[in-house]
Design an enzyme around this catalytic site. Structure first.
Site, PDB file in Angstrom:
ATOM      1  N   SER A   1      -4.876  -0.931  13.933  1.00 50.15           N
ATOM      2  CA  SER A   1      -5.033   0.146  14.181  1.00 50.15           C
ATOM      3  C   SER A   1      -5.775   0.556  15.609  1.00 50.15           C
ATOM      4  O   SER A   1      -6.056  -0.831  16.540  1.00 50.15           O
ATOM      5  CB  SER A   1      -6.739  -0.073  13.884  1.00 50.15           C
ATOM      6  OG  SER A   1      -7.509   1.716  13.922  1.00 50.15           O
TER       7      SER A   1
ATOM      8  N   GLY B   1       1.122  -1.225  -0.575  1.00 47.97           N
ATOM      9  CA  GLY B   1      -0.173   0.005  -0.378  1.00 47.97           C
ATOM     10  C   GLY B   1       0.827   1.023  -0.268  1.00 47.97           C
ATOM     11  O   GLY B   1       0.531   2.494   1.006  1.00 47.97           O
ATOM     12  N   ALA B   2       1.888   1.440  -0.780  1.00 43.11           N
ATOM     13  CA  ALA B   2       3.538   2.751  -0.921  1.00 43.11           C
ATOM     14  C   ALA B   2       2.324   3.674  -1.915  1.00 43.11           C
ATOM     15  O   ALA B   2       3.749   4.233  -2.057  1.00 43.11           O
ATOM     16  CB  ALA B   2       3.755   1.928  -0.798  1.00 43.11           C
TER      17      ALA B   2
ATOM     18  N   GLY C   1      -1.050   8.551   1.171  1.00 45.68           N
ATOM     19  CA  GLY C   1      -0.909   7.960   2.609  1.00 45.68           C
ATOM     20  C   GLY C   1       0.016   7.928   2.749  1.00 45.68           C
ATOM     21  O   GLY C   1       1.201   7.853   2.968  1.00 45.68           O
ATOM     22  N   LEU C   2       0.116   6.979   4.379  1.00 46.62           N
ATOM     23  CA  LEU C   2       0.936   6.389   5.258  1.00 46.62           C
ATOM     24  C   LEU C   2       2.106   5.147   4.286  1.00 46.62           C
ATOM     25  O   LEU C   2       3.584   6.006   4.951  1.00 46.62           O
ATOM     26  CB  LEU C   2       0.298   5.777   6.016  1.00 46.62           C
ATOM     27  CG  LEU C   2       1.394   5.192   7.611  1.00 46.62           C
ATOM     28  CD1 LEU C   2       2.487   6.200   8.033  1.00 46.62           C
ATOM     29  CD2 LEU C   2       0.788   3.914   8.334  1.00 46.62           C
ATOM     30  N   GLY C   3       1.905   4.457   3.594  1.00 46.59           N
ATOM     31  CA  GLY C   3       2.830   4.582   2.702  1.00 46.59           C
ATOM     32  C   GLY C   3       3.739   4.477   2.135  1.00 46.59           C
ATOM     33  O   GLY C   3       4.967   4.580   2.246  1.00 46.59           O
TER      34      GLY C   3
ATOM     35  N   TYR D   1     -13.726  -3.375   9.723  1.00 42.82           N
ATOM     36  CA  TYR D   1     -12.198  -3.054   9.549  1.00 42.82           C
ATOM     37  C   TYR D   1     -12.132  -2.850  10.747  1.00 42.82           C
ATOM     38  O   TYR D   1     -10.709  -3.866  11.030  1.00 42.82           O
ATOM     39  CB  TYR D   1     -12.476  -1.526   9.134  1.00 42.82           C
ATOM     40  CG  TYR D   1     -10.888  -0.733   9.588  1.00 42.82           C
ATOM     41  CD1 TYR D   1      -9.486  -0.466   8.917  1.00 42.82           C
ATOM     42  CD2 TYR D   1     -11.398   0.277  10.917  1.00 42.82           C
ATOM     43  CE1 TYR D   1      -9.146   0.025   9.205  1.00 42.82           C
ATOM     44  CE2 TYR D   1      -9.857   0.411  11.065  1.00 42.82           C
ATOM     45  CZ  TYR D   1      -8.791   0.628  10.475  1.00 42.82           C
ATOM     46  OH  TYR D   1      -7.937   0.805  10.546  1.00 42.82           O
TER      47      TYR D   1
END
Length: 286
Positions: free
Chosen positions: A149, A10-11, A14-16, A172
């Site tokens: 999370s 997931g790069a 966002g965070l990735g 989730y």
């Protein structure tokens, strides 16, 4: 600090993306995963343009892997590519995520027919980690960092796939607790191998597409989550730390179900069956 080779799922946003940029700036080799080829190439180009090495060199500090993690066949195919192409893997960051969704009352399923959040947030990272263990072990000391999370809800073993009373954020939260439970189990299994496995809540309601898509208002920037995650990847003081859940920088306590050995065992038996994994040598299924 010794340069590391780190695979980040997931790069592409966002965070990735933030983790990849930070690690590349520190001189590490980053392996970027994404399901959108255009976004994947764009982040790779961004990293190449900001690193001192020649962008066209065969050993450029960024390489890409394309796969949809909602399909376990693609997860396995990507893992095979990584094993064949990469001489070492010092860290795996399971960051890719399916959030609450734009239509949270619409239940979605993966390619194999599993509830989508459970598939992407739990089954895929478990399967990817399992498939990459030979490379991680050969590269030891190595680390697995699972981006979980603070939003956690107990897994209902009578309705794991949430076929009744479905809601995206609930799915989730259950999937993230499943990820933490698997973190604890895998850490125990790998004790003594030089491969550590930890999970963390990186930051509260970061400004990401997933948070906005669900209709929530972000309260922190992505950078606030980058620091705690990169620390788990690179901090020498954490080299032997394993089987822990962190709330940002704090070693914290997860949902109570994560410490229920019977619940963890039930989850792992189900998980192994769903990903098609046989019981590892030396592990007794009960």
């Amino acid at each position: 600090m010794n340069p590391r080779t780190v695979l980040i799922t997931g790069a592409t946003q966002g965070l990735g993306r933030g983790i990849a940029l930070r690690l590349a700036a520190q001189g590490h080799t980053v392996l970027l995963h994404g399901r959108d080829r255009a976004r994947l190439d764009a982040v790779a180009a961004e990293i190449r343009s900001t690193t001192p090495d020649a962008p066209d060199a065969p050993d450029a500090p960024v390489r890409t892997y394309h796969a949809d993690l909602s399909d376990l066949d693609q997860v396995r195919a990507m893992a095979t590519q990584v094993r064949e192409r990469e001489p070492r893997l010092d860290a795996l960051v399971n960051n890719a995520v399916a959030g609450g969704g734009v239509e949270p009352l619409r239940r979605e399923v993966s390619r194999q027919g599993h509830e989508l959040r459970f598939a992407v947030n739990h089954l895929a990272p478990y399967a990817l980690t399992r498939e990459l263990l030979p490379l991680l072990t050969a590269s030891a000391p190595a680390r697995v960092v699972n981006v979980a999370s603070i939003g956690q809800e107990a897994v209902d073993f009578d309705d794991v796939m949430l076929e009744h009373g479905y809601e995206g954020l609930r799915a989730y939260c259950r999937s993230k607790l499943a990820m933490i439970m698997a973190t604890f189990e895998l850490a125990a299994e790998l004790a003594g191998t030089g491969v550590t496995v930890n999970a963390l809540h990186p930051a509260h309601l970061m400004d990401t597409e997933g948070v906005r898509a669900y209709g929530l208002t972000p309260v922190t920037g992505v950078e606030e989550g980058v620091g705690p995650t990169v620390r788990l990847i690179t901090d020498p003081a954490l080299e032997s730390t394993t089987g822990r859940y962190f709330d940002q920088f704090t070693d914290a306590r997860a949902h109570e179900q994560a410490y229920d050995a019977s619940a963890r065992r039930r989850l792992m038996e189900l998980t192994r069956a769903l990903v098609g994994q046989s019981v590892p040598d030396g592990v007794v299924s009960t």
